[in-house]
Design an enzyme around this catalytic site. Structure first.
Site, PDB file in Angstrom:
ATOM      1  N   LYS A 291       0.844  -1.208   0.000  1.00  0.00           N
ATOM      2  CA  LYS A 291       0.000   0.000   0.000  1.00  0.00           C
ATOM      3  C   LYS A 291       0.881   1.262   0.000  1.00  0.00           C
ATOM      4  O   LYS A 291       0.616   2.219  -0.726  1.00  0.00           O
ATOM      5  CB  LYS A 291      -0.915  -0.052   1.234  1.00  0.00           C
ATOM      6  CG  LYS A 291      -1.481   1.255   1.718  1.00  0.00           C
ATOM      7  CD  LYS A 291      -2.709   1.674   0.968  1.00  0.00           C
ATOM      8  CE  LYS A 291      -3.212   3.033   1.495  1.00  0.00           C
ATOM      9  NZ  LYS A 291      -4.161   3.658   0.605  1.00  0.00           N
ATOM     10  N   LEU A 292       1.930   1.268   0.802  1.00  0.00           N
ATOM     11  CA  LEU A 292       2.805   2.449   0.849  1.00  0.00           C
ATOM     12  C   LEU A 292       3.514   2.636  -0.494  1.00  0.00           C
ATOM     13  O   LEU A 292       3.661   3.769  -0.977  1.00  0.00           O
ATOM     14  CB  LEU A 292       3.822   2.341   1.991  1.00  0.00           C
ATOM     15  CG  LEU A 292       3.241   2.322   3.413  1.00  0.00           C
ATOM     16  CD1 LEU A 292       4.362   2.401   4.449  1.00  0.00           C
ATOM     17  CD2 LEU A 292       2.234   3.438   3.663  1.00  0.00           C
TER      18      LEU A 292
END
Ligand SMILES: NC(=O)c1ccc[n+]([C@@H]2O[C@H](COP(=O)([O-])OP(=O)(O)OC[C@H]3O[C@@H](n4cnc5c(N)ncnc54)[C@H](OP(=O)(O)O)[C@@H]3O)[C@@H](O)[C@H]2O)c1
Length: 317
Positions: A160-161
């Protein structure tokens, strides 16, 4: 995010018990057939799988009673699913605490903002114990158009990051291109039509370009949330001694946007920081001050407009 996600679960017929810290925010879910719990304890009493869509680690700890004697009773024998965005380390430690107390754990952060959440078109990244992943996967279907199983915790949050680096730098790039076009007096409709027709067109450019043209800074994904994500990415990159030069420039621009009083606006408000830098360039050359088109800032921290807040922090089935 929690309200539209829970509404999609309710509409798909998933038996649902919901709770939110601000009770009034559960009302649309009650109307959609969900049962509203009086407190988080009732959710844990009545559910085997508990989905958490909460602001940050402090909120999750508060709801789980982490660090109190009640924690083990809440999580034992249940599957806890952390769907918000926190640091990967937070999730790794939470997973260990939940397993030690006899619970199952998965992290399932999502890509996509309010509109994809309403449309059930989020993209979920799922990581955790095999049993937890198998239990959670079907529950994600009404909220997401794609679910990617990412391995062990915190691989989903790291994914996600990584995706957010692309999102943040893309939106900031579009904003800077728009500012360049605007300050050169170009026809903005034509500029945006060229972007839309070319190879850089994307769901993001199609969602953000009209907002830029109309100076519509109503929140889809807010500056404070982008800044939080920026900080999580920068800290994960520093920990691993990974360079993130573009993200670091964006980080400074979003921090400046928030300092200018636009923290409660959509991330396209990073335009304000770019404009401020143009003004600073002009002043350095002794040019007269160039005021922004609509200077009234909104949304200092803690003053986000009510309609920009999600309704449901905890949903469970
Ligand atoms: N917005 C996006 O585009 C987006 C996209 C992907 C991921 N995310 C991530 O998803 C998570 C939720 O985002 P959001 O945009 O829905 O945020 P939000 O609108 O600020 O909602 C946060 C939720 O957490 C609750 N909460 C905060 N502190 C709490 C506490 N101490 N105890 C109990 N509940 C608490 C809030 O309750 P109240 O309603 O009572 O304030 C609200 O339900 C965040 O981690 C965010 O980074 C957001």
């Amino acid at each position: 995010m929690g309200r539209p996600m829970a509404l999609n679960l309710a509409r798909a017929g998933v038996p649902l018990v919901v709770w939110n810290r601000t009770p009034a925010r559960c009302e649309p879910l009650r109307a959609a057939g969900a049962s509203v719990a009086a407190d988080p304890a009732e959710v844990f009493d009545r559910c085997r799988t508990v989905l958490l869509m909460l602001a940050d680690g402090a909120a999750i700890d508060a709801v789980l009673g982490r660090g109190t004697p009640g924690f083990a009773a809440r999580v034992a024998g249940r599957v806890i699913v952390h769907m918000g965005t926190t640091s990967p380390e937070y999730s790794r430690e939470l997973a260990a605490d939940i397993r030690a107390a006899g619970g199952g754990y998965a992290e399932a952060p999502v890509s996509g903002s309010r509109v994809p959440a309403e449309q059930g078109r989020l993209v979920a990244m799922l990581a955790g114990d095999e049993g937890a992943v198998a239990a959670v996967r079907p529950l994600l279907a009404p909220m997401c158009h794609e679910v990617f199983v990412c391995g062990a915790v915190p691989e989903a949050l790291l994914t996600k990051l990584a995706v957010n680096i692309f999102l943040i730098t893309t939106v900031t790039g579009l904003v800077e291109a728009f500012h360049f076009a605007e300050r050169h007096g170009l026809d903005l409709d034509r500029f945006l039509a060229v972007v839309d027709a070319g190879p850089m067109a994307s769901g993001v450019s199609r969602m953000k370009a009209p907002k830029l043209k109309d100076h519509d800074f109503a929140v889809q994904a807010g500056v404070w949330d982008v800044l939080k994500n920026n900080e999580l990415i920068a800290s994960a990159a520093r920990r691993a001694a990974v360079a993130s030069p573009l993200l670091d420039v964006c980080h400074a621009l979003f921090a400046q946007t928030a300092r200018l009083g636009h923290g409660g606006e959509d991330m396209v408000a990073v335009l304000r920081a770019v404009e401020a830098r143009t003004r600073a360039e002009g002043e350095a050359r002794g040019e007269p001050r160039d005021e922004p088109r609509d200077p009234a800032p909104t949304g200092a921290r803690g003053e986000e407009p009510a309609e920009s807040r999600a309704a449901t922090g905890t949903v469970a089935s």
